[in-house]
Design a protein around this motif. Structure first.
Motif, mmCIF file in Angstrom:
data_model
loop_
_atom_site.group_PDB
_atom_site.id
_atom_site.type_symbol
_atom_site.label_atom_id
_atom_site.label_comp_id
_atom_site.label_asym_id
_atom_site.label_seq_id
_atom_site.Cartn_x
_atom_site.Cartn_y
_atom_site.Cartn_z
ATOM 1 N N VAL A 109 0.849 -1.196 0.000
ATOM 2 C CA VAL A 109 0.000 0.000 0.000
ATOM 3 C C VAL A 109 0.883 1.245 0.000
ATOM 4 C CG1 VAL A 109 -1.814 1.291 1.182
ATOM 5 C CG2 VAL A 109 -1.828 -1.227 1.240
ATOM 6 N N THR A 110 0.674 2.122 -0.976
ATOM 7 C CA THR A 110 1.369 3.408 -1.052
ATOM 8 C C THR A 110 0.330 4.510 -0.936
ATOM 9 O OG1 THR A 110 3.015 2.441 -2.544
ATOM 10 C CG2 THR A 110 2.922 4.842 -2.409
ATOM 11 N N ARG A 111 0.523 5.424 0.012
ATOM 12 C CA ARG A 111 -0.424 6.516 0.202
ATOM 13 C C ARG A 111 0.302 7.859 0.062
ATOM 14 N NH1 ARG A 111 -5.437 7.874 2.548
ATOM 15 N NH2 ARG A 111 -5.438 9.975 3.451
ATOM 16 N N PHE A 112 -0.283 8.736 -0.749
ATOM 17 C CA PHE A 112 0.207 10.097 -0.912
ATOM 18 C C PHE A 112 -0.805 11.056 -0.291
ATOM 19 C CE2 PHE A 112 2.032 7.706 -4.443
ATOM 20 C CZ PHE A 112 3.356 8.114 -4.445
ATOM 21 N N ASP A 113 -0.317 11.975 0.519
ATOM 22 C CA ASP A 113 -1.153 13.049 1.062
ATOM 23 C C ASP A 113 -0.566 14.374 0.594
ATOM 24 O OD1 ASP A 113 -3.216 11.796 2.901
ATOM 25 O OD2 ASP A 113 -1.383 10.875 3.677
ATOM 26 N N TYR A 114 -1.439 15.234 0.063
ATOM 27 C CA TYR A 114 -0.996 16.480 -0.545
ATOM 28 C C TYR A 114 -1.457 17.675 0.288
ATOM 29 C CZ TYR A 114 -0.603 13.202 -4.424
ATOM 30 O OH TYR A 114 -0.294 12.104 -5.202
ATOM 31 N N GLY A 115 -0.634 18.735 0.302
ATOM 32 C CA GLY A 115 -0.977 19.933 1.049
ATOM 33 C C GLY A 115 -2.098 20.736 0.424
ATOM 34 N N GLY A 116 -2.374 20.511 -0.824
ATOM 35 C CA GLY A 116 -3.463 21.182 -1.533
ATOM 36 C C GLY A 116 -3.994 20.270 -2.603
ATOM 37 N N ASN A 117 -4.998 20.743 -3.335
ATOM 38 C CA ASN A 117 -5.567 19.926 -4.393
ATOM 39 C C ASN A 117 -4.545 19.660 -5.492
ATOM 40 O OD1 ASN A 117 -8.164 19.405 -3.483
ATOM 41 N ND2 ASN A 117 -8.979 21.332 -4.295
ATOM 42 N N VAL A 118 -4.427 18.410 -5.877
ATOM 43 C CA VAL A 118 -3.642 18.025 -7.044
ATOM 44 C C VAL A 118 -4.618 17.875 -8.212
ATOM 45 C CG1 VAL A 118 -2.370 16.130 -8.099
ATOM 46 C CG2 VAL A 118 -1.744 16.935 -5.829
ATOM 47 N N LYS A 119 -4.371 18.643 -9.263
ATOM 48 C CA LYS A 119 -5.310 18.660 -10.380
ATOM 49 C C LYS A 119 -5.064 17.547 -11.382
ATOM 50 C CE LYS A 119 -5.820 23.666 -10.009
ATOM 51 N NZ LYS A 119 -5.684 24.971 -10.708
ATOM 52 N N PHE A 120 -3.804 17.057 -11.420
ATOM 53 C CA PHE A 120 -3.490 16.044 -12.434
ATOM 54 C C PHE A 120 -2.283 15.243 -11.972
ATOM 55 C CE2 PHE A 120 -1.162 14.590 -16.185
ATOM 56 C CZ PHE A 120 -2.160 13.981 -16.923
ATOM 57 N N ALA A 121 -2.331 13.952 -12.188
ATOM 58 C CA ALA A 121 -1.189 13.087 -11.891
ATOM 59 C C ALA A 121 -1.109 12.001 -12.956
ATOM 60 C CB ALA A 121 -1.326 12.452 -10.516
ATOM 61 N N ARG A 122 0.115 11.719 -13.379
ATOM 62 C CA ARG A 122 0.365 10.618 -14.317
ATOM 63 C C ARG A 122 1.508 9.793 -13.725
ATOM 64 N NH1 ARG A 122 -0.617 9.932 -19.788
ATOM 65 N NH2 ARG A 122 -1.114 12.156 -20.034
ATOM 66 N N CYS A 123 1.232 8.533 -13.444
ATOM 67 C CA CYS A 123 2.198 7.697 -12.738
ATOM 68 C C CYS A 123 2.452 6.401 -13.485
ATOM 69 C CB CYS A 123 1.695 7.357 -11.334
ATOM 70 S SG CYS A 123 1.336 8.778 -10.299
ATOM 71 N N ASN A 124 3.637 5.854 -13.266
ATOM 72 C CA ASN A 124 3.979 4.502 -13.702
ATOM 73 C C ASN A 124 4.015 3.615 -12.462
ATOM 74 O OD1 ASN A 124 4.552 5.295 -16.474
ATOM 75 N ND2 ASN A 124 6.418 6.224 -15.661
ATOM 76 N N LEU A 125 3.266 2.539 -12.477
ATOM 77 C CA LEU A 125 3.227 1.598 -11.368
ATOM 78 C C LEU A 125 3.872 0.294 -11.809
ATOM 79 C CD1 LEU A 125 -0.511 2.121 -10.306
ATOM 80 C CD2 LEU A 125 1.484 3.511 -9.711
ATOM 81 N N ILE A 176 13.106 0.587 -12.477
ATOM 82 C CA ILE A 176 12.065 -0.306 -11.966
ATOM 83 C C ILE A 176 11.476 0.186 -10.650
ATOM 84 C CG2 ILE A 176 12.901 -2.373 -13.149
ATOM 85 C CD1 ILE A 176 14.300 -3.166 -10.535
ATOM 86 N N ALA A 177 11.512 1.492 -10.391
ATOM 87 C CA ALA A 177 10.913 2.033 -9.170
ATOM 88 C C ALA A 177 9.453 1.604 -9.090
ATOM 89 C CB ALA A 177 11.013 3.555 -9.174
ATOM 90 N N PRO A 178 8.979 1.185 -7.921
ATOM 91 C CA PRO A 178 7.587 0.732 -7.816
ATOM 92 C C PRO A 178 6.568 1.766 -8.270
ATOM 93 C CG PRO A 178 8.816 0.076 -5.863
ATOM 94 C CD PRO A 178 9.720 0.976 -6.661
ATOM 95 N N VAL A 179 6.810 3.052 -7.934
ATOM 96 C CA VAL A 179 5.912 4.135 -8.330
ATOM 97 C C VAL A 179 6.752 5.347 -8.707
ATOM 98 C CG1 VAL A 179 4.019 5.660 -7.639
ATOM 99 C CG2 VAL A 179 4.124 3.326 -6.718
ATOM 100 N N ASP A 180 6.503 5.900 -9.888
ATOM 101 C CA ASP A 180 7.090 7.195 -10.237
ATOM 102 C C ASP A 180 6.140 7.913 -11.179
ATOM 103 O OD1 ASP A 180 7.473 6.153 -12.819
ATOM 104 O OD2 ASP A 180 9.610 5.813 -12.547
ATOM 105 N N GLY A 181 6.411 9.180 -11.435
ATOM 106 C CA GLY A 181 5.535 9.916 -12.327
ATOM 107 C C GLY A 181 5.586 11.403 -12.077
ATOM 108 N N VAL A 182 4.533 12.098 -12.526
ATOM 109 C CA VAL A 182 4.450 13.551 -12.471
ATOM 110 C C VAL A 182 3.143 13.940 -11.791
ATOM 111 C CG1 VAL A 182 4.330 15.685 -13.813
ATOM 112 C CG2 VAL A 182 5.826 13.824 -14.569
ATOM 113 N N VAL A 183 3.239 14.871 -10.842
ATOM 114 C CA VAL A 183 2.073 15.383 -10.136
ATOM 115 C C VAL A 183 2.055 16.896 -10.276
ATOM 116 C CG1 VAL A 183 0.961 15.651 -7.886
ATOM 117 C CG2 VAL A 183 2.061 13.479 -8.478
#
Length: 297
Positions: free
Chosen positions: A13-29, A272-279
Motif C-alpha cells: 500500500v502506497t499513500r500520498f497526502d498532498y498539502g493542496g488539491n492536485v489537479k493532475f497526476a500521471r504515474c507509472n506503477l 524499476i521504481a515501484p511508483v514514479d511519475g508527475v504530479v
C-alpha cells in the motif's frame, strides 16, 4: 538441496497526502510481480482510491509489468493498493566444481547476442544510478579473481558486504550514490545492492538490480507485524547459459531462494521504481508505504 514450495499473499500500500488539491497526476506503477524462474503469480489485484484511469504500459527498460495511472480530477490524497498471491519454489543455489569461472562468464557475456531485457549484455556497463567507481571496484576485486568459480565468488562478496556494512535506514536517501554509502560503510538494501553491482560490473560481469520482497521471520514466540515488511533489493549475477541468473542478497549475506519474491529487474532502481511519475500541484506532499508478506499455511 530440497525445498518446499511457499505460498504468499503480498499486500503493498502506497499513500500520498498532498498539502493542496492536485489537479493532475500521471504515474507509472511497477507493482505486479514479473514471471521469473522459481515463482508463479496466481492472482493479482490493483486498487486506486480515489479511482483513476489505468492502462497497461510497456516497460521502457528492464523487466517489469507497467501500469499507467492517470488522475485528472482534483484530489487531496491518493492510495494505491497492490495485492498478489504467489507460489515460490526456488532451490538454494549450491556452488559446484564445474561452475564457469568469472573469467569465462565475462567472455560469454561479451560474446552474447541476446539483446532482450534478460540478456546479459544489458547489464555489463554503468547505468545512471550505478556509475563505475575505482574504490568500490578495488574493494570488490578481492573476491572476484577471474579464475574463481562464479557462484562461490558471488556469495563470498555478498557475505563480505553484509559483514562490513551496517544497516542504517537514516544514513542514506533513495538518490544517495553508491560512492557515498561505500564511504560511510552504512546504508540500506538499495545501497548494498548498488555497491555490489558496481564491483561486479567493474570486473566485466553482468549484474542486475532486483526489486521485490523478502519474507521476514519474527523472533520465536512473537507474532508477525502486519505491514512491517518493506520492499527489498538485491543482486542478480549472470552465471552462464546453464546456470542463468543467480540471486545474491548482500544485505543478509544469503542466496535468493524461497523467501525472495521478484517484482522487477533492471539496470538500477530508476528503471524499476515501484511508483514514479508527475504530479501537478502547488503544495508539499508526504508518502507512506506499508508492505505485508504473509506466508499461507
Amino acid at each position: 538441496m530440497t525445498t518446499h514450495p511457499m505460498r504468499y499473499d503480498v499486500r503493498h500500500v502506497t499513500r500520498f497526502d498532498y498539502g493542496g488539491n492536485v489537479k493532475f497526476a500521471r504515474c507509472n506503477l511497477r507493482l505486479k510481480p514479473i514471471d521469473w524462474p522459481g515463482q508463479v503469480l496466481e492472482d493479482y489485484r490493483l486498487t486506486v482510491e480515489p479511482a483513476g484511469r489505468t492502462s497497461t504500459g510497456l516497460a521502457e527498460a528492464g523487466l517489469a509489468h507497467v501500469t499507467r495511472l492517470v488522475v485528472d480530477t482534483p484530489v487531496r490524497s491518493l492510495t494505491i493498493e497492490s495485492v498478489a498471491r504467489l507460489t515460490v519454489d526456488r532451490l538454494v543455489p549450491v556452488p559446484a566444481a564445474d561452475d564457469p569461472t568469472l573469467g569465462e562468464i565475462a567472455a560469454l557475456a561479451l560474446a552474447s547476442r541476446d539483446l532482450s531485457a534478460a540478456g546479459p549484455a544489458n547489464y555489463l556497463f554503468p547505468s545512471p544510478l550505478i556509475p563505475l567507481d575505482g574504490d568500490i571496484a578495488a574493494y570488490c576485486a578481492e573476491d572476484l579473481s577471474p579464475e574463481r568459480g562464479s557462484l562461490e565468488a558471488g556469495i563470498a562478496l555478498a557475505r563480505r558486504i553484509q559483514r562490513d556494512f551496517a544497516f542504517d535506514p537514516d544514513a542514506t536517501l533513495v538518490d544517495t550514490p553508491p560512492r557515498e554509502a561505500f564511504r560511510q560503510r552504512k546504508g540500506v538494501c538499495q545501497d548494498f545492492a548498488q555497491i555490489m553491482i558496481t564491483g561486479l560490473r567493474a570486473a566485466g560481469l553482468p549484474a542486475a538490480y532486483a526489486s521485490g520482497y523478502i519474507r521476514t521471520i519474527p523472533p520465536e514466540g512473537q507474532p508477525r507485524l502486519v505491514g512491517a515488511d518493506a520492499t527489498h533489493a538485491w543482486v542478480l549475477l549472470w552465471c552462464g547459459p546453464a546456470r542463468g541468473w543467480i540471486g545474491l542478497d548482500p544485505t543478509n549475506g544469503i542466496w535468493m531462494a524461497g523467501d525472495h519474491i521478484v517484482m522487477a529487474v533492471g539496470r538500477d532502481y530508476a528503471e524499476i521504481a515501484p511508483v514514479d511519475g508527475v504530479v501537478l500541484g502547488s503544495q508539499a506532499q508526504s508518502m507512506s508505504v506499508s508492505v505485508d508478506v504473509a506466508p499461507l499455511s
